[in-house]
Design an enzyme around this catalytic site. Structure first.
Site, PDB file in Angstrom:
ATOM      1  N   GLU A 263      40.805  31.890  36.139  1.00 40.72           N
ATOM      2  CA  GLU A 263      39.476  32.447  35.891  1.00 40.72           C
ATOM      3  C   GLU A 263      39.619  33.731  35.090  1.00 40.72           C
ATOM      4  O   GLU A 263      40.581  34.478  35.251  1.00 40.72           O
ATOM      5  CB  GLU A 263      38.733  32.772  37.197  1.00 40.72           C
ATOM      6  CG  GLU A 263      38.307  31.585  38.033  1.00 40.72           C
ATOM      7  CD  GLU A 263      37.540  32.008  39.282  1.00 40.72           C
ATOM      8  OE1 GLU A 263      36.823  33.049  39.222  1.00 40.72           O
ATOM      9  OE2 GLU A 263      37.656  31.330  40.303  1.00 40.72           O
TER      10      GLU A 263
ATOM     11  N   GLU B 160      40.921  32.385  45.878  1.00 44.72           N
ATOM     12  CA  GLU B 160      40.908  33.851  45.982  1.00 44.72           C
ATOM     13  C   GLU B 160      41.124  34.357  47.412  1.00 44.72           C
ATOM     14  O   GLU B 160      40.662  35.435  47.778  1.00 44.72           O
ATOM     15  CB  GLU B 160      39.603  34.424  45.429  1.00 44.72           C
ATOM     16  CG  GLU B 160      39.459  34.229  43.928  1.00 44.72           C
ATOM     17  CD  GLU B 160      38.318  35.022  43.340  1.00 44.72           C
ATOM     18  OE1 GLU B 160      38.370  35.310  42.141  1.00 44.72           O
ATOM     19  OE2 GLU B 160      37.370  35.366  44.073  1.00 44.72           O
TER      20      GLU B 160
END
Length: 747
Positions: free
Chosen positions: A462, A381
């Site tokens: 995710e 991320e």
């Protein structure tokens, strides 16, 4: 030949670090490895308690057979800033908590006792990935993986890399690159012998070559009658390499499999066949001891993913994980997405160079695992960083051209430097994301995320998790919504052939930093709780398996008329892979098929029973006396499974279930033990919060406290052997139940 002996026992541990190493040894606590520097409570603690220095020490006695040999200590991992000393002299420093390192002792050992000292600093050093920013997981200090004493010839095998070609042909080929270690720089010539063996140890082929000490590649061509490594039949083979020279002989072996894996713009293909990825993310943490759980627990998590949850892939979020876990993934047929350590933050140039070294260490350790199908070479991320990620990708491709690279991001329009665009898509339920005013959407199209006009290899890494944290004891409607969110994303992924699949966040609840979670240092993001007990959402994944594997029938209800805000149990989601489900309630009987209207793409949509299936008169029956519910699953018109849910649950049975009955006496073997409070029909009592007292007699101990409380009618612990063989008697008692006992054995 080489010896690789466990070096886990007979350490002393000291809370703190002192230059007076002898004093630390004298006053230390006797421990064995793996070890967590601070044993934490289940929740509500201050994680800074382990963010400091600790000392581990052990005596290595000189032995004559060490003379003329290369001697080293191999640390599978230690968290996080490690320095190894021999007799007070620094040998090596290692600034990474997730990859192995080796302390060379050759020429420094003296006759008699030698003092090994390891300083472990658990501080969140901003020079070491993943540190420098906030992290949504804990990095428990300690020597939390195994340590080995390695003794080899002066010139030895450092590593081997196995690559297969013609993999899908009837006659296959395999090449083996042998890298040698010659730290003394000796003039060298020798012979390398390579054998290909099956699981029974039979030699199927062999090849030999002379070597001058440089890397040597040997190939075996046109090998007939070899099986592919598949999810259903993960056949492993072994490469055994022997190095022979005047300096002595050395042996090295590794398992591998024949398989191809490719992410394409049209989806993922394993051995040339389309496979929709359905997986979960896994942290390597456990209650109380953090990372410090041994082989059995690591293998157990792989088994849960494969056997209970029926996943076909796991992502090692957000760091390389135990070799025991990866070995088990190889054995059982569970694909792996492995990535370098990190969480959003990118540090300075020194930090980036350490992260690049992590790429090398991860790939060189794990490149022979057939289960690993993609390397994660981007900090999870993180924002784009062109030069940094050009280099991580370049290095990964140079080290291992047989696998594609991925880089997990959550920002859209991110620069694609990897082979696969790997995306955390949290659109479902996020009102702040663009497009949230449109109809409820489970996933965005890949073009919306990539910003590209064309399809590329694309994987959802995710979803869910922090968007809808759910506890195992939460009220029924929240649990049902948790289930629906996982169903919707899986359905959307199955319906889009350009998406290779999706990996849910996450496998189980985990301890975290104060900035995250529910304020008690736990993120309740899992489809399992911290003891690996299933929430309802776990059966979303399990129900997608073929009924020949296991028949699943799980109504998403506590079967209590007054549990929901408006009363009743409708709409009732039943997670199943049956063709039809029959519900019998009082005078009502309904047989209903899967909800293909709302979940048209799932292999096995849930059965959803709601007001559409009842007349007004029939709905009135639900408002009368609350009665038993009888569920029956049908396949091909025949009943295959049934479930009885009762209207008046009472505490009836205390159920205690160890995963294994026979443990190894040596090596800190362990087994998970689950304790459940059950009603008359064998269902878990979801709101019973009584205390359970655990007593152990024999050569074992409970990891964590021996008095525990139910959460959602269940609790658990790990039982660990203490080094001696013998009978282990395990007793569980609670005031409202009869005491129960289990007998185990340490051998």
């Amino acid at each position: 030949m080489r010896t690789l002996a466990s070096f886990n026992d007979a350490w002393t541990f000291h809370k703190g670090f002192s230059p007076d190493l002898v004093r630390a040894l004298r006053e230390g606590q006797a421990i064995s490895l793996p070890h967590n520097a601070v044993e934490l409570p289940f929740n509500y603690f201050d994680e800074t308690c382990y963010q400091r220095a600790f000392t581990y020490q052990k005596i290595l006695a000189w032995q004559p057979d060490l003379s003329g040999r290369e001697v080293s200590l191999v640390f599978d991992a230690a968290m996080a800033d490690s320095v190894v000393y021999l007799n007070g002299t620094e040998i090596i420093a290692h600034q990474d908590g997730y990859t192995p390192f080796e302390a060379r002792l050759t020429g420094l050992l003296r006759e008699g006792d030698n003092l090994i000292t390891v300083k472990i600093d658990g501080s969140e050093n901003p020079a070491i990935p993943p540190f420098g920013g906030r992290i949504d997981y804990l990095t428990y200090a300690g020597i939390y993986r195994d340590v080995w004493l390695k003794v080899v010839a002066p010139v030895a095998i450092a590593n081997i890399k196995i690559e297969t070609t013609n993999t899908l042909a009837d006659a296959k080929s395999v090449s083996v690159r042998c890298d040698l270690s010659n730290p003394q720089g000796l003039a060298f010539s020798g012979t390398i012998d390579v054998e290909l063996k099956n699981t029974e140890g039979e030699v199927l082929a062999s090849v030999a070559s002379e070597t001058d000490g440089s890397s040597t590649t040997l190939s075996m061509e046109e090998l007939p009658d070899l099986d592919l490594w598949t999810l259903d039949n993960p056949v492993l083979y072994e490469i055994a390499v022997t190095l022979t020279s005047a300096e002595g002989s050395d042996g090295y072996s590794s398992h591998f499999g024949f398989r191809t894996a490719e992410f394409t713009p049209e989806g993922f293909r394993l051995n040339g066949k389309p496979l929709k990825i359905r997986g979960l993310n896994r942290h390597q943490s456990f209650p109380y001891v953090g990372y410090a759980m041994g082989r059995a627990a690591q293998e157990g998590d792989a088994d849960i993913l494969k056997d209970m949850l029926k996943c076909n892939l796991v992502r090692t979020s957000h760091y390389p994980q135990s070799k025991w876990f990866l070995d088990q993934c190889d054995r059982i047929g569970l694909l792996v997405f492995e990535e370098i350590p990190g969480w959003q933050h990118i540090g300075d140039e020194q930090w980036k160079q350490e992260s690049i070294r992590n790429v090398r260490r991860m790939i060189e350790r794990d490149w022979n695992h057939p289960s690993i199908v993609i390397w994660g070479v981007r900090i999870n991320e993180s924002l784009d960083d062109h030069d940094f990620y050009v280099e991580t990708n370049r290095l990964a491709r140079a080290l291992d051209p047989t696998r594609q690279t991925g880089g997990v991001r959550y920002i859209t329009d991110s620069e694609l430097l990897e082979d696969v665009y790997t995306m955390n898509d949290f659109i479902l339920g996020n009102e702040e994301l663009p497009g949230a005013n449109r109809p409820r959407t489970a996933l965005r199209s890949q073009q919306e995320c990539t910003g590209l006009s064309r399809n590329v290899p694309y994987l959802i890494t995710e979803f869910g998790g922090h968007m809808y944290p759910t506890k195992i004891h939460d009220q029924e409607q929240r649990q049902a919504e948790h289930v629906r969110r996982h169903l919707e994303v899986l359905n959307a992924a199955h319906g889009d052939p350009s998406i290779s699949g999706c990996i849910g966040w996450c496998m189980f609840d985990y301890n975290t930093h104060q900035d995250f979670g529910s304020g008690d240092r736990i993120c309740y993001h899992g489809v399992l709780d911290m003891f690996r007990e299933p929430k309802f959402a776990a059966f979303v994944y399990a129900s997608q398996c073929d009924p020949s594997n296991e028949v699943i029938l799980k109504p998403v209800t506590y079967w209590a008329r007054g549990e929901r805000s408006i009363g009743g149990v409708l709409p009732l989601i039943i997670l199943t892979n049956c063709d039809e489900v029959e519900l019998r309630y009082g005078s009502l009987t309904k047989r209903i098929g899967p909800d293909r209207e709302n979940f048209p793409h799932l292999p096995h949509p849930p059965v959803v029973i709601d007001h559409r299936h009842f007349s007004n008169d029939e709905l009135g029956v639900w408002g009368l006396k609350w009665e038993d519910g009888f569920f029956t699953g049908f396949i091909d018109g025949k009943p295959v499974t049934s479930l009885h849910m009762i209207p008046n649950p009472l505490p009836t049975t205390l159920d205690i279930r160890p995963d294994r009955q026979v443990l190894k006496a040596e090596g800190r073997d362990s087994t998970r033990v689950i304790v459940r409070a059950l009603d008359q029909a064998g269902a878990r009592l979801p709101f019973l919060n009584d205390v359970v007292a655990i007593k152990v007699d024999g050569p074992a101990r409970v990891i964590g406290p021996e008095t525990i409380t139910f959460q959602g009618g269940t609790t658990g612990f790990w039982l660990e052997t203490t080094g001696a063989p013998g009978s282990i008697s395990l007793t569980a008692s609670s005031l409202r139940f009869d005491t129960v006992k289990e007998e185990l054995q340490a051998v």
